[in-house]
Design an enzyme around this catalytic site. Structure first.
Site, short mmCIF file in Angstrom:
data_model
loop_
_atom_site.label_atom_id
_atom_site.label_comp_id
_atom_site.label_asym_id
_atom_site.label_seq_id
_atom_site.Cartn_x
_atom_site.Cartn_y
_atom_site.Cartn_z
N GLY A 335 78.86 98.43 57.10
CA GLY A 335 77.73 98.24 56.21
C GLY A 335 78.16 98.25 54.76
O GLY A 335 77.70 97.46 53.94
N GLY A 337 81.08 97.56 53.47
CA GLY A 337 82.07 96.58 53.05
C GLY A 337 82.97 96.16 54.20
O GLY A 337 82.88 96.68 55.30
N ASP A 450 73.99 107.12 60.41
CA ASP A 450 74.18 105.86 61.13
C ASP A 450 75.15 106.04 62.29
O ASP A 450 76.10 105.29 62.45
CB ASP A 450 74.68 104.78 60.17
CG ASP A 450 74.40 103.38 60.70
OD1 ASP A 450 73.59 103.26 61.65
OD2 ASP A 450 74.99 102.42 60.20
#
Ligand SMILES: *[C@@H]1O[C@H](CO)[C@@H](O)[C@H](O)[C@H]1NC(C)=O
Length: 666
Positions: A335, A337, A450
């Site tokens: 997310g 990079g 996450d």
């Protein structure tokens, strides 16, 4: 703040000059960064038409909010539409131009968290004092005014005398003129200590902006002699106040960024030149900026301590190590990079993460991140080796793990290796230990936000390593419940986090529970499956009908694994995915349950969804704060709307908690 203090030596005049320039540039940045996201609510208006029961509107709504958050992350505003089962959802989000990017994200997150109060209305708009968010069923983007819903919100006490009235009228007229004249759709101004801000949405155009603000000007006059007035219109926002509420330094807009940045750099250089001419001036500047530095949580010290430490990598070194970020070296896209495999001059293989966020605010956060996670070490966390902060973009250097992520092991059709029971169990246990460490084993408390199979990397011994607890940042105590709105992956997100944005470590426990069920069942918790429902639903159903053993992955041969242990692990997965955050165990408890099979544990009672045909044998399901519409729709994405207990878990929100930065899902 727990940033390490470090003495800065200023042995020579030339180092003084360098520090002076350095802190000057820091102070520029910090003005842009450390302000107020203005998340106070100025108005919320819910449409009167409601979605029919059992429609698919809520999943579309949630998707829409995800898309908008990506746009806001990129541009500070955006429009988007999603076609869903319940019809198309159109959305518009916009931050006011004077907010910094970080504040914009916070403001958007706050608006997104509040807006679901209107569900199941098919339309709603919310005005916070720093941003605007609206969804509707039609393409409303060019709407300037709305005779029914445009409102005015007058607050504060009365101010005596005509002088106040005159000032309000003049400053309002002036910002309306300025906003329209420059074609920028935004202006702030002050006359005799009355402050005003005018903001049009980017989608209404200049004429629309003029019409909307003219109307707004008339509306807020109606607030006189009150101290404050706000017009909340379909196409614009106008506010006056006797308190200065806006930020002086306009945040740079995407289009004009090179120019504005150029101006800032030029200013810095000019000042630097002046400083160079006079050593005494530089000395004064140095002491002054030392003070600024202190006020700003020692940001400067973080930068310089990284610079001097072994954590620092040269940009050129990493560039060469990755063959100039050769696409063939790309090993992943997270997310935050993309990740490249690199070989350092000494032969060491590393993973280099190129951060997508690369403006000044994010660089600030990045320093925090490095400072934060470099002190964190655990066998089940991917190790951060260092970073590069001085090149054209920010890079993080992690240990390189040759094996792939867990999802590739358990879900892929032609998987290289079918994990046996022992391996699966160890992955579950290791992940639990890593998470327990993040939640409290170190100085900092970190919520990952996450947890999912693609964020669990496996090394050659199949030891799990949690990745992407990157980009951490600290919020004030009052913001701990706010997500920045773009973290998390649908299907792994705890109901209270998904709907209310309430973020505690129990949201990670929920995601972990989903992960456990996926590992044991060998199936993805696909939330948009029409046929058999989500994995969560299936497992809960089997549990209720006393046939939980059927849930175990059929590729595990029956005599190959201890079925008691498998059932125990499934139970733990169910405990973790209960709707009420307070019923879920902590990660430390989970580790204990996994390692000590003699421990008794409570029976899971509260499935995260309802009305699924599962016989509701117990009445332990608590009160539901919203109506059955939402629960029906949410059942489709595998969660319930029972949040009666989520507030109790807030006691664990410590003011100093560190919270993960948003992870944008591709
Ligand atoms: C008007 O604005 C104030 C200040 O933000 C807020 O507290 C209040 O709820 C608003 N009134 C309405 C009707 O929304």
């Amino acid at each position: 703040m727990t940033h390490k203090k470090k003495k800065i030596s200023s042995s020579s005049p030339s180092s003084c000059v360098i520090f002076a320039i350095f802190f000057f540039s820091l102070s520029c940045r910090c003005h842009l960064t450390l302000s107020d996201p203005r998340i106070s609510e100025a108005g919320l208006s819910c449409g009167t038409t409601k979605a029919p029961l059992d429609s698919n509107y809520v999943p579309s709504f949630i998707k829409e909010m995800e898309f908008l958050s990506q746009q806001v992350t990129a541009h500070n505003w955006g429009t988007h539409s999603v076609d869903g089962g319940g019809g198309t959802v159109y959305g518009l989000a916009q931050c006011f131009n004077d907010l910094s990017h970080t504040d914009c994200l916070l403001c958007y997150a706050a608006s997104r968290t509040t807006l679901p109060r209107c569900l199941p209305s098919l339309s709603a708009r919310i005005y916070l004092d720093g941003c605007f968010l609206r969804y509707d069923r039609y393409r409303f983007y060019s709407e300037e005014t709305d005779p029914v819903r445009d409102t005015v919100n007058c607050t504060g006490g009365n101010v005596e005398g005509v002088a106040h009235q005159r000032s309000v009228e003049r400053v309002v007229d002036s910002v309306v003129l300025k906003a329209v004249a420059k074609g920028g759709g935004f202006a702030v101004g002050e006359i005799d200590r009355v402050y005003a801000l005018a903001q049009c949405w980017k989608t209404v155009g200049n004429d629309g902006c003029r019409n909307c603000l003219r109307k707004a000007g008339k509306q807020v006059r109606g607030c006189l002699p009150k101290k404050e007035g706000r017009a909340l219109n379909a196409g614009c926002y106008l506010r006056y106040s006797t308190v200065k509420f806006y930020n002086e330094q306009r945040v740079v807009e995407a289009g004009s960024r090179p120019l504005r940045r150029g101006v800032i750099i030029a200013a810095v250089l000019a000042v630097a030149a002046v400083i160079m001419l006079s050593i005494s001036a530089s000395y004064a500047a140095f002491t002054k900026f030392s003070k600024i530095k202190k006020e700003n949580n020692n940001r400067g010290q973080i930068c310089s301590s990284i610079r001097e430490s072994s954590l620092n990598y040269k940009y050129e070194t990493l560039e060469k190590a990755t063959d100039y970020f050769n696409p063939s070296r790309k090993v992943g896209q997270g997310g935050a990079g993309s990740v490249f495999k690199g070989v350092l001059p000494n032969g060491k293989v590393v993973a280099v993460k190129r951060l997508v966020f690369n403006n000044r605010q994010w660089v600030d956060e990045f320093f925090n991140e490095v400072n934060l996670i470099s002190g964190i070490e655990h066998k089940n966390l991917v190790k951060l080796l260092g970073c590069s902060i001085e090149g054209p973009e920010s890079l993080l250097v992690y240990e390189f793990l040759p094996n792939k992520s867990l999802d590739q092991f358990i879900f892929e059709k032609n998987k290289t290796q079918n994990l046996n029971w022992k391996q699966r169990f160890n992955i579950i246990l290791g992940t639990a230990e890593g998470l327990a460490y993040l939640h409290g084993g170190s100085k900092m408390r970190i919520i990952h936000r996450d947890i999912k199979s693609s964020n669990i990397l496996l090394d050659e011994n199949l030891t799990p390593k949690i990745a992407d607890f990157g980009l951490a940042r600290c919020f004030g105590a009052d913001k701990t419940h706010l997500s920045t709105g773009i973290a998390g992956t649908l299907g792994y997100m705890a109901p209270e986090y998904l709907i209310r944005g309430q973020l505690t470590d129990k949201a990670d426990v929920y995601s972990f529970g989903v992960l456990v069920l996926e590992i044991v069942c060998g199936r993805r918790n696909n939330v948009f499956r029409e046929d058999s429902g989500s994995l969560l639903q299936t497992v809960w159903k089997l549990y209720r009908s006393n046939t939980l053993a059927e849930a175990v992955d059929s590729s595990l041969r029956i005599n190959e694994y201890p079925s008691n242990e498998a059932l125990r692990v499934l139970h733990i997965g169910l405990l973790c995915t209960q709707a009420s955050a307070s019923l879920r165990p902590s990660m430390t408890q989970v580790v204990n349950l996994l390692t000590n099979s003699n421990l008794d544990f409570p029976t899971p009672t509260q499935p995260p969804f309802m009305n699924t045909g599962v016989p509701d044998s117990d009445s332990s399901i608590r009160s539901y704060s919203t109506n059955s519409f939402v629960s029906n729709a949410l059942k489709k994405i595998g969660v319930s709307n029972s949040f009666s207990e989520s507030s109790s878990s807030r006691s664990s929100d410590r003011p100093s908690s560190r919270i993960e930065e948003p992870i944008v899902q591709a």
